[in-house]
Design a protein around this motif. Sequence first.
Motif, short mmCIF file in Angstrom:
data_model
loop_
_atom_site.label_atom_id
_atom_site.label_comp_id
_atom_site.label_asym_id
_atom_site.label_seq_id
_atom_site.Cartn_x
_atom_site.Cartn_y
_atom_site.Cartn_z
N GLY A 69 0.80 -0.92 0.00
CA GLY A 69 0.01 -0.05 -0.06
C GLY A 69 0.65 1.23 -0.01
N ALA A 70 2.04 1.22 -0.14
CA ALA A 70 2.88 2.49 -0.08
C ALA A 70 3.40 2.51 -1.45
N ARG A 71 3.61 4.01 -2.05
CA ARG A 71 4.04 4.24 -3.18
C ARG A 71 5.60 4.16 -3.22
N ILE A 72 6.24 3.48 -4.13
CA ILE A 72 7.75 3.30 -4.17
C ILE A 72 7.99 3.12 -5.51
N GLU A 73 8.92 3.85 -6.16
CA GLU A 73 9.34 3.60 -7.45
C GLU A 73 10.72 2.98 -7.69
N THR A 74 11.32 2.29 -8.55
CA THR A 74 12.30 2.00 -8.90
C THR A 74 12.94 2.80 -10.01
N LEU A 75 14.08 3.27 -10.00
CA LEU A 75 14.77 4.29 -10.99
C LEU A 75 16.08 3.63 -11.44
N ALA A 76 16.07 3.63 -12.59
CA ALA A 76 17.51 3.09 -13.31
C ALA A 76 18.32 4.48 -13.10
N PRO A 77 19.73 4.28 -13.33
CA PRO A 77 20.73 5.21 -13.10
C PRO A 77 20.44 6.39 -13.86
N ARG A 78 20.06 6.36 -15.07
CA ARG A 78 19.75 7.72 -15.81
C ARG A 78 18.44 8.46 -15.29
N ALA A 79 17.64 7.42 -14.93
CA ALA A 79 16.34 8.37 -14.29
C ALA A 79 16.84 8.74 -12.96
N PHE A 80 17.35 8.20 -12.28
CA PHE A 80 17.92 8.88 -10.91
C PHE A 80 18.63 10.25 -11.09
N ALA A 81 19.57 10.06 -12.26
CA ALA A 81 20.21 11.34 -12.39
C ALA A 81 19.33 12.66 -13.00
N ASP A 82 17.99 12.17 -13.85
CA ASP A 82 17.14 13.14 -14.08
C ASP A 82 16.40 13.62 -12.91
N ALA A 83 16.15 12.63 -11.92
CA ALA A 83 15.36 13.09 -10.79
C ALA A 83 16.11 13.77 -9.60
N ALA A 84 17.61 13.62 -9.75
CA ALA A 84 18.27 14.26 -8.62
C ALA A 84 19.33 15.11 -9.22
N PRO A 85 19.00 16.05 -9.81
CA PRO A 85 20.00 17.04 -10.40
C PRO A 85 21.01 17.64 -9.43
N GLY A 86 22.76 17.50 -9.67
CA GLY A 86 23.26 17.90 -8.68
C GLY A 86 23.70 16.57 -7.79
N PHE A 87 23.26 15.41 -8.05
CA PHE A 87 23.80 14.30 -7.34
C PHE A 87 24.41 13.10 -8.35
N ALA A 88 25.77 13.11 -8.17
CA ALA A 88 26.36 12.38 -9.09
C ALA A 88 26.00 10.72 -9.12
N PRO A 89 25.64 10.22 -10.26
CA PRO A 89 25.14 8.81 -10.22
C PRO A 89 26.16 7.73 -10.20
N ASP A 90 27.36 8.06 -9.75
CA ASP A 90 28.68 7.07 -9.74
C ASP A 90 28.30 5.89 -9.01
N ASN A 91 28.34 4.77 -9.57
CA ASN A 91 28.36 3.36 -8.81
C ASN A 91 26.69 3.02 -8.63
N VAL A 92 25.67 4.11 -8.92
CA VAL A 92 24.53 3.76 -8.60
C VAL A 92 23.95 2.71 -9.41
N ALA A 93 23.63 1.38 -9.05
CA ALA A 93 22.71 0.60 -9.97
C ALA A 93 21.18 0.78 -9.93
N LEU A 94 20.80 1.19 -8.92
CA LEU A 94 19.16 1.24 -8.80
C LEU A 94 19.03 2.57 -7.58
#
Length: 388
Positions: free
Chosen positions: A111-136
């Motif tokens: 019942g909780a909202r939770i989304e999985t983001l690939a590295p590119r989607a994470f980079a788009d959602a978190a400008p200013g955060f480096a995606p280095d070594n992020v798999a998910l």
Amino acid sequence: MRNGSDVIVVGAGIVGSSVAYHLAGAGVKVTLVEQTHPAGGPSGKSSALLHAFYLMPELSQLSIRGREILVSLPEIAGEGPFVTEVGMMWVCGNDNEASWKAAAERIRGEGARIETLAPRAFADAAPGFAPDNVALALWEPEFGYADAFGATNAIARAARAHGAKIMQNTLVQSLQRQGDRITGVTLTDGTMLEADTVVLAAGPWTRRLLATVGLDLPLHVERHPMAVLDAAGKARHVMPFAWCDDISCNYARPDNDGVILAGTWAGGGTGLRHQHAGRPRFVENPDDYMEGVEEAESVEILETFATRVPAMADLGIRPGYAGLYDMSPDDLPVIGAMPGVEGLVVSAGSSGHGFKTGPAVGEAVAKLVTEGSQPILAPFSPNRFKAA
């Protein structure tokens, strides 16, 4: 002097206050005893991050329910709101990608909202955060953080409004035992308070009180420093959400737009503990530990963000503070009837999960007292340590 209640709750942190609230609402005669004031211990110093993500279903369910209660405090207590829904962002590396994806799917079903983001989607959602070594990355838009002090005190006041007696600035010296039953508590002034059941929600002081009746649990206390970073009106720009990094082993959140709170995290509870991150300083006496944070400690915390969030390096450092975590050997809470005696229920060893789950733990413990066994608490039973 003797004074009787159906239930005595020792400790007015988020759990103890919630237990008292739910018991009083059920018509139970309850006394809540607190050595200082509600949220005067670890609850008041919690970073109060809110999230549903846990690899363990019971922790997720308690966190989801805990948020529901916190969000409803304006209706329950006539105070608030105490929750700031900035969202919660997590990142992990390859080692945890599969287990985190599976947990996210399960949590959506709960019942909780939770989304999985690939590295590119994470980079788009978190400008200013480096995606280095992020798999998910995992994104929980309904979560964020709470005002721990305000929420705990609102729950305690709601408990009083329902008939609970609250004794502040009152120190419990010992539990009282007759044979195999706990019958109440004795205060430092010699007052004896009797009850059918004692709920021990005393956090770092749990072992000290258990020892007064020859009982023990394998708990220890850790000092957790928190860096307070001066963001000068741009906290939500630099750190727009609540954050936890399984790679750099840190977490953070904005506090309005003026400061960012940041700490280090070794992974207990949401995955395997990262032993390389080291354990915080052990505390022998919870009444005597270093509550302030040295500038070097704040710098050390800040340095863990250097590659992930470069803008953090430009923030000023304010005086930090340190809270206490009461820890169990498996980084999981210890909740349930204490083995070897009747009439004693413990909620301890929260291991850093205490605030977000606390309102729901309090609700479940109250039902345990009034109705009997609660399946959601079964994995946390003190009985799991009997063999050890």
